[in-house]
Every structure is written in C-alpha cells, then in structure tokens.
Design a protein around this motif. Sequence first.
Motif, PDB file in Angstrom:
ATOM      1  N   LEU A  15       0.824  -1.209   0.000  1.00  0.00           N
ATOM      2  CA  LEU A  15       0.000   0.000   0.000  1.00  0.00           C
ATOM      3  C   LEU A  15       0.858   1.258   0.000  1.00  0.00           C
ATOM      4  O   LEU A  15       0.565   2.227  -0.709  1.00  0.00           O
ATOM      5  CB  LEU A  15      -0.940  -0.010   1.203  1.00  0.00           C
ATOM      6  CG  LEU A  15      -2.049  -1.061   1.192  1.00  0.00           C
ATOM      7  CD1 LEU A  15      -2.803  -1.070   2.517  1.00  0.00           C
ATOM      8  CD2 LEU A  15      -3.012  -0.797   0.045  1.00  0.00           C
ATOM      9  N   LEU A  16       1.922   1.237   0.790  1.00  0.00           N
ATOM     10  CA  LEU A  16       2.818   2.396   0.838  1.00  0.00           C
ATOM     11  C   LEU A  16       3.481   2.636  -0.512  1.00  0.00           C
ATOM     12  O   LEU A  16       3.522   3.772  -1.021  1.00  0.00           O
ATOM     13  CB  LEU A  16       3.871   2.188   1.926  1.00  0.00           C
ATOM     14  CG  LEU A  16       4.904   3.317   2.090  1.00  0.00           C
ATOM     15  CD1 LEU A  16       4.210   4.617   2.469  1.00  0.00           C
ATOM     16  CD2 LEU A  16       5.944   2.933   3.144  1.00  0.00           C
ATOM     17  N   LEU A  17       3.987   1.560  -1.130  1.00  0.00           N
ATOM     18  CA  LEU A  17       4.603   1.689  -2.453  1.00  0.00           C
ATOM     19  C   LEU A  17       3.575   2.143  -3.484  1.00  0.00           C
ATOM     20  O   LEU A  17       3.897   2.931  -4.383  1.00  0.00           O
ATOM     21  CB  LEU A  17       5.219   0.350  -2.874  1.00  0.00           C
ATOM     22  CG  LEU A  17       6.446  -0.115  -2.089  1.00  0.00           C
ATOM     23  CD1 LEU A  17       6.870  -1.511  -2.546  1.00  0.00           C
ATOM     24  CD2 LEU A  17       7.603   0.857  -2.254  1.00  0.00           C
ATOM     25  N   ALA A  22       1.526   6.074  -7.167  1.00  0.00           N
ATOM     26  CA  ALA A  22       0.396   6.878  -7.649  1.00  0.00           C
ATOM     27  C   ALA A  22       0.703   8.366  -7.547  1.00  0.00           C
ATOM     28  O   ALA A  22       0.348   9.148  -8.436  1.00  0.00           O
ATOM     29  CB  ALA A  22      -0.859   6.527  -6.857  1.00  0.00           C
ATOM     30  N   TYR A  23       1.360   8.754  -6.480  1.00  0.00           N
ATOM     31  CA  TYR A  23       1.709  10.166  -6.287  1.00  0.00           C
ATOM     32  C   TYR A  23       2.662  10.645  -7.379  1.00  0.00           C
ATOM     33  O   TYR A  23       2.529  11.767  -7.894  1.00  0.00           O
ATOM     34  CB  TYR A  23       2.342  10.345  -4.911  1.00  0.00           C
ATOM     35  CG  TYR A  23       2.551  11.782  -4.515  1.00  0.00           C
ATOM     36  CD1 TYR A  23       1.533  12.523  -3.931  1.00  0.00           C
ATOM     37  CD2 TYR A  23       3.775  12.393  -4.722  1.00  0.00           C
ATOM     38  CE1 TYR A  23       1.723  13.834  -3.570  1.00  0.00           C
ATOM     39  CE2 TYR A  23       3.970  13.714  -4.371  1.00  0.00           C
ATOM     40  CZ  TYR A  23       2.947  14.430  -3.784  1.00  0.00           C
ATOM     41  OH  TYR A  23       3.145  15.745  -3.440  1.00  0.00           O
ATOM     42  N   LEU A  24       3.620   9.797  -7.749  1.00  0.00           N
ATOM     43  CA  LEU A  24       4.595  10.184  -8.770  1.00  0.00           C
ATOM     44  C   LEU A  24       3.989  10.206 -10.171  1.00  0.00           C
ATOM     45  O   LEU A  24       4.352  11.042 -11.003  1.00  0.00           O
ATOM     46  CB  LEU A  24       5.792   9.226  -8.732  1.00  0.00           C
ATOM     47  CG  LEU A  24       6.679   9.287  -7.484  1.00  0.00           C
ATOM     48  CD1 LEU A  24       7.717   8.177  -7.517  1.00  0.00           C
ATOM     49  CD2 LEU A  24       7.358  10.640  -7.363  1.00  0.00           C
ATOM     50  N   LEU A  25       3.066   9.272 -10.438  1.00  0.00           N
ATOM     51  CA  LEU A  25       2.527   9.143 -11.795  1.00  0.00           C
ATOM     52  C   LEU A  25       1.296  10.001 -12.042  1.00  0.00           C
ATOM     53  O   LEU A  25       0.923  10.220 -13.199  1.00  0.00           O
ATOM     54  CB  LEU A  25       2.185   7.672 -12.075  1.00  0.00           C
ATOM     55  CG  LEU A  25       3.351   6.680 -12.033  1.00  0.00           C
ATOM     56  CD1 LEU A  25       2.860   5.283 -12.398  1.00  0.00           C
ATOM     57  CD2 LEU A  25       4.476   7.094 -12.961  1.00  0.00           C
ATOM     58  N   TYR A 148      -5.655   1.290  -9.268  1.00  0.00           N
ATOM     59  CA  TYR A 148      -6.989   1.627  -8.766  1.00  0.00           C
ATOM     60  C   TYR A 148      -6.986   2.963  -8.030  1.00  0.00           C
ATOM     61  O   TYR A 148      -7.981   3.695  -8.049  1.00  0.00           O
ATOM     62  CB  TYR A 148      -7.504   0.507  -7.871  1.00  0.00           C
ATOM     63  CG  TYR A 148      -7.841  -0.740  -8.657  1.00  0.00           C
ATOM     64  CD1 TYR A 148      -8.987  -0.805  -9.435  1.00  0.00           C
ATOM     65  CD2 TYR A 148      -6.992  -1.845  -8.647  1.00  0.00           C
ATOM     66  CE1 TYR A 148      -9.293  -1.944 -10.174  1.00  0.00           C
ATOM     67  CE2 TYR A 148      -7.283  -2.977  -9.385  1.00  0.00           C
ATOM     68  CZ  TYR A 148      -8.439  -3.025 -10.146  1.00  0.00           C
ATOM     69  OH  TYR A 148      -8.728  -4.145 -10.895  1.00  0.00           O
ATOM     70  N   LEU A 149      -5.867   3.292  -7.365  1.00  0.00           N
ATOM     71  CA  LEU A 149      -5.773   4.609  -6.735  1.00  0.00           C
ATOM     72  C   LEU A 149      -5.823   5.716  -7.783  1.00  0.00           C
ATOM     73  O   LEU A 149      -6.510   6.730  -7.612  1.00  0.00           O
ATOM     74  CB  LEU A 149      -4.469   4.711  -5.923  1.00  0.00           C
ATOM     75  CG  LEU A 149      -4.405   3.929  -4.607  1.00  0.00           C
ATOM     76  CD1 LEU A 149      -3.012   4.038  -4.000  1.00  0.00           C
ATOM     77  CD2 LEU A 149      -5.445   4.444  -3.620  1.00  0.00           C
TER      78      LEU A 149
END
Length: 326
Positions: A15-17, A22-25, A148-149
């Motif tokens: 989940l952390l990864l 998701a934050y980077l992409l 999914y995020l």
Amino acid sequence: MLYFIYLIRGIFLSLLLAVVLAYLLHPLVRMLESRGSSRTASILIVYAVVFILAAGLLLYGMPHIIAQLNTIRDVIPEYAVQVQEFTDSLQLEYARAGIPGAIRQIIDERITWLEQILVQMAERVVQNILGLAGYLFNIILAPIFAYYLLKDIEIFTDRTVMFIPARWRGDVLELGRQVSRVIDSFVRGYLLVSVITGLLTGVVLAFLKVEFALMLGIFAGLTNLIPYFGPFIGAVPAVALAMLVSKWLVLKVIIAFILIQQAEASIISPKILGDRVGLHPLVVILAVLAGGQLFGLAGLILAVPVAAILRVFIYFAAARLLPEFN
C-alpha cells in the motif's frame, strides 16, 4: 479492527509503495487526460512507458552492474593486499614521526574500529539486498493497487473528506495542500536532482578511467538524497579506489566531485528545487543528524521531508492559534 489491521500488516508495504507510485505518476496521467485521453487509457499509457523504460534500464544496466559486481568480487583480494600495504606504510610513517606509544595505540584502536564498522556496513548492505527477495510479492502488488488509486483518486478523496467534520474541513484541506506541496518539492525534486547527479558522476568517473564508474555513479546518486552529507559519503568509494592507483588520480577525482557538487548546489538544485522546502540550513543539518542517529539510513533520507512537514504543521497551528503570528 486493530487486530484485523495487525493481521494484514504484511500488505502495508504494498500500500505504501502504491501510494508513492500513484503520487509520482498522477501528474503524467492528468496531463494525458487533459489532452483528450480517458482516465483508464492515460494510466495504461503511463504504465506502458514506465515499463518500457524500466525494462530498458534493466536489460542494459543489469548486465553491466552484474559484470562490475563480479569484477569487484574478483579484485577484492588484490585491493585488500594494496590496502594492507598502504596502511603498513602509514603506520611506518607515523612510527618514525616519534608519536608517543599511548597515542599510537589509540590511533591503532581507531583504525581497527573503523575497519569493523566498514565490514559491518558491507554485511548489512548484502543482507538488505538479499532481503529484498522476500518483498517481491509486495512489490508486484504495488502497481496493481496504484492503478486503482489513480483510476478512482477523486472518489477516494471525496469519501475521505466526508469523514472530516464540516467546521474543520477547510483547515484540514488547506493543511493537506501545504503538506502536498512540500512532499512534491522533495520527492520529485530530489529524485530528479539525484538522478542527474548520479549520471554526471558516472560519466565523469568513466572519462577519468576510474574502475566501477557505473556502480560509483549509482552510489553517488543514492547518497545525494542525503542533504549536505550525501555528496561526501558518495565520494568516499571513488577516492578510495583512486588512492590505489595514483595520487594524481585522487586529485582529479576530488576535483571532479567538487565541481559536480558545485554544479548541483549552484545550478541544478536551485532550478529544480528552489526554496520550496522552506527549511533553514541549520535545521536541515540538525534534522539529518537526528534522523541518522535514530533511524540509520532511512532516517538520513527521510529527515528533511519529515522536518518540512512538521514545519508546515507548526506554522499552520501558530497562524490559527496566534492571530498576531500572521
């Protein structure tokens, strides 16, 4: 609920990864979506590009890295002999200098202590590398969760906001935006600066014909994530290898690292990072020292973003509780 969370603690790494990925992409997905692509198509295009780049780096870089690791393994006995001869010559020199026996004993003890520390660090690095194999399943799950995020990020955000009481909602969202800006500045900015620094280091060391330039460049890029102290740590292996060749090569390697560091500090970092993290240099140094003391390598890397986030919380609270603070 707490017991259930304890039982599924094994997926927390995934989940952390996934959140980090998701934050980077997300900016890339949003950029493609603004040009007319659907959300799903944008995510798949970004995933395809990232996969191609990662596969290319692995196919091209891994054989070179493995070859250099094998070479390092083969030449370690030769380097060990050279290091022993070098230390013997140093001991002979300071024995001739008339240093008192008690001081020489202290120096010998410090040298032995340093050798033990270096051996322990090498063993720890090897153990960590081998330990990554145990997290392979978690690493594979991360892109699936990240998909999914990215696909439903607005839904997750809206539903999370619903749980915040209305009277606190504005403050919480503003605080979240400020924290997001800090994380954005650090994560994307420092990663890009470190990649550029690692590439420059590898190219320059290869030009100087220093052995294992690729590995040294990767190491310099990783240590560059540590503010202030990282460049010095990254230079140590290159200078040590150059000492086994000639004093002239040592001088050239030191000058090369100084020039790269000056370029990074004067040109690269200001262009990419600016002053967006908002921490005084003294605070950064203290945070790095405290992080390294408490949590080792992870503390060194995470000290600055954590300190920057704490600064956001403190300033935000002060602005709300002390009107004159504004």
